[in-house]
Design a protein around this motif. Structure first.
Motif, short mmCIF file in Angstrom:
data_model
loop_
_atom_site.label_atom_id
_atom_site.label_comp_id
_atom_site.label_asym_id
_atom_site.label_seq_id
_atom_site.Cartn_x
_atom_site.Cartn_y
_atom_site.Cartn_z
N ASN A 149 0.87 -1.22 -0.07
CA ASN A 149 0.07 -0.15 0.05
C ASN A 149 1.03 1.24 -0.04
O ASN A 149 0.32 2.30 0.18
CB ASN A 149 -0.85 -0.10 1.14
N LYS A 199 -3.34 9.25 -3.12
CA LYS A 199 -4.43 8.75 -2.37
C LYS A 199 -5.63 9.60 -2.26
O LYS A 199 -6.97 8.93 -2.41
CB LYS A 199 -4.18 7.94 -1.20
N GLU A 229 0.56 10.25 -0.79
CA GLU A 229 -0.46 10.87 -0.10
C GLU A 229 -1.36 11.61 -1.12
O GLU A 229 -2.64 11.64 -1.07
CB GLU A 229 -0.09 11.90 1.04
N GLU A 238 -8.61 0.53 5.81
CA GLU A 238 -8.70 0.98 4.31
C GLU A 238 -8.27 -0.15 3.40
O GLU A 238 -9.17 -0.22 2.33
CB GLU A 238 -7.58 2.12 4.05
N ASP A 239 -7.43 -0.85 3.61
CA ASP A 239 -7.13 -1.85 2.59
C ASP A 239 -7.91 -3.08 2.68
O ASP A 239 -8.35 -3.69 1.59
CB ASP A 239 -5.55 -2.45 2.81
N SER A 250 -7.40 3.29 9.83
CA SER A 250 -6.18 3.20 9.48
C SER A 250 -5.89 2.40 8.30
O SER A 250 -6.82 2.04 7.56
CB SER A 250 -5.33 3.20 10.69
N TYR A 251 -4.63 1.89 8.06
CA TYR A 251 -4.27 1.29 7.07
C TYR A 251 -5.09 -0.09 6.79
O TYR A 251 -5.57 -0.32 5.71
CB TYR A 251 -2.86 0.76 6.66
N SER A 252 -5.21 -0.88 7.90
CA SER A 252 -5.90 -2.16 7.81
C SER A 252 -7.29 -1.84 7.48
O SER A 252 -7.86 -2.70 6.25
CB SER A 252 -5.70 -2.95 9.13
#
Length: 460
Positions: free
Chosen positions: A88, A417, A414, A223-224, A219-221
């Motif tokens: 990511n 995205k 950034e 989102e993905d 957060s990232y988790s």
């Protein structure tokens, strides 16, 4: 990782005054072993090192397994990886200074590889370093005791269930902090008729095709996992955030709402008034810094942040300077930051860096923590962690890498995205090591359903 004194009858080289125990051989642990390999290749005497790895192979989180819960020996599963995971962030931002992607793959590759490609890269450098001889696989550390001169380490061989205790001078904790999930409780969970899981146990988005999925987190988790479910055919994906939304321009079928209050039958009820039918609930609620093998006075206690307290230069335990932690920060930078930390810890252990007085050490920690607490947005966070990496590298002989270019790449990432959360992985970036620009992938991320290394590397 452990550094251990050799038998008393064996003279110890003056430049290798300690022996090291290291726990785990994921990216952080492998960085430390690589740092020793580099010093040895320059003709330096390195300390004796033993690395205990509880998995059957090295690579840490980058090892995929179908298993969830426990392994065949009853230990909790370490891995949080899932099928179809792609990087990511640009691979160029995590590139090793001493082992480029071009060197490993013998050609330029696109900037956002899938998991198997990154795993191959990580392990390629490890194999190139001749450090597997230091690793005890299928071995779990059960306890650590401070003996006044170092540490008594008790460990168990999982295959033969034999337990031993040995003494070491130094301890490097490189276990990571993304393997023990934080699992909150919500009203209605017990009676919910669908699937509830933490992202730690998420393995395949295909499971959620044609389902209404609720993802909790921001957060990232979150989102993905949310994007994976959308990509592989979920009917709807609703993301519930607690404090601040991610705020991307989500595609049709995805939305972000504020804070799940409770579950009512098969419906998720949110505090902003949203009521969403739900077949599955995925908790992307973060992970715990969890060190059950350590006594309380050696245990890092922190939430996920860019500069955890009580760690000088982010790595040296303030109250016992024979103990080191690697990779315990929240992360923009990853592999090359782990390298910078590893090189720094190596040089302390090998007496190439002298630690300051207790007062100076405390002031340095306080300075970094205050800077971190004043950060207001992602761009300031990128600057903070880039400056941290540059600070570490200025004290060691880590090979040249262009951190200013990495800083710029993170800024652009950034922006990409923010422009389109579905297409940012289709962009290309240039290497801070070789200058090579990653070619465009033959298939856009949204259409790339095959994440195998063979398909990814089959350039057209």
């Amino acid at each position: 990782l452990m550094i251990r004194r050799p038998p008393r009858s064996t003279p110890k080289p003056s430049s290798a005054a300690s022996d090291v125990y290291k726990r785990q051989t994921g990216p952080c642990g492998l960085s430390f072993l690589r740092s020793l390999h580099q010093a040895q290749s320059k003709g330096e005497n390195i300390p004796e090192v033993v690395a205990f790895e509880k998995q059957e192979s090295w690579g840490g989180l980058w090892n995929y397994t179908w298993r969830t819960g426990s392994d065949q020996y009853g230990d909790p599963i370490h891995n949080s990886m899932y099928r179809y995971l792609w990087s990511n962030g640009p691979k160029e931002c995590l590139e090793f200074a001493d082992y480029s992607f071009d060197e490993h793959f013998k050609k330029p590759i696109p900037s956002f590889p899938p998991r198997a490609v990154l795993q191959d890269y990580i392990l390629g450098r490890a194999e190139n370093s001749d450090v597997k001889k230091y690793v005890k696989f299928n071995t779990t550390v059960t306890s650590v005791a401070d003996n006044g001169n170092g540490f008594d380490i008790t460990y168990r061989n999982k295959k033969d269930d034999q337990t031993k205790t040995e003494s070491f001078d130094k301890l490097v904790v490189a276990t990571g902090h993304f393997s023990v999930p934080y699992i909150p409780e919500y009203e209605g969970m017990n009676s919910f008729p669908g699937r509830i899981m933490h992202s730690h146990d998420f393995r395949d988005a295909e499971e959620f095709r044609d389902k209404n999925v609720v993802v909790l987190g921001s957060s990232y988790s979150a989102e993905d996992v949310a994007l994976q479910c959308h990509k592989y055919g979920a009917k709807t994906v609703t993301i519930g955030y607690r404090n601040n939304p991610m705020g991307f321009n989500w595609p049709e079928g995805m939305k972000e709402v504020h804070y799940m209050d409770k579950i009512d039958g098969n419906k998720a009820v949110f505090k902003d008034g949203t009521v969403q039918e739900m077949d599955a609930l995925i908790l992307c609620t973060g992970y715990l810094h969890h060190f059950p093998f350590l006594p309380e006075d050696l245990k890092l206690k922190t939430h996920n942040r860019l500069y955890p307290p009580n760690l000088y230069k982010g790595v040296v335990w303030q109250n016992n300077q024979n103990l080191f932690y690697l990779g315990m920060q929240d992360q923009f930078h990853t592999f090359n930051m782990f390298d910078a930390q590893a090189w720094y810890v190596r040089d302390i252990i090998m007496d190439k860096i002298t630690l300051p007085s207790a007062d100076e050490l405390a002031k340095d920690i306080d300075n970094w923590v205050k800077k971190e607490e004043a950060l207001e947005d992602a761009y300031q966070m990128i600057d903070f962690q880039t400056d941290y990496c540059v600070d570490l590298c200025s004290a060691v002989d880590y090979p040249k890498i262009d951190f200013e270019l990495i800083r710029k790449h993170f800024y652009d990432w950034e922006h990409h995205k923010e422009e389109n959360i579905l297409t940012y992985r289709d962009k290309s970036f240039s290497s801070p090591v070789t200058g090579t620009t990653g070619p465009s992938h033959h298939t856009t991320w949204l259409d790339a359903m095959d994440d195998s290394m063979a398909t990814y590397l089959d350039t057209k």
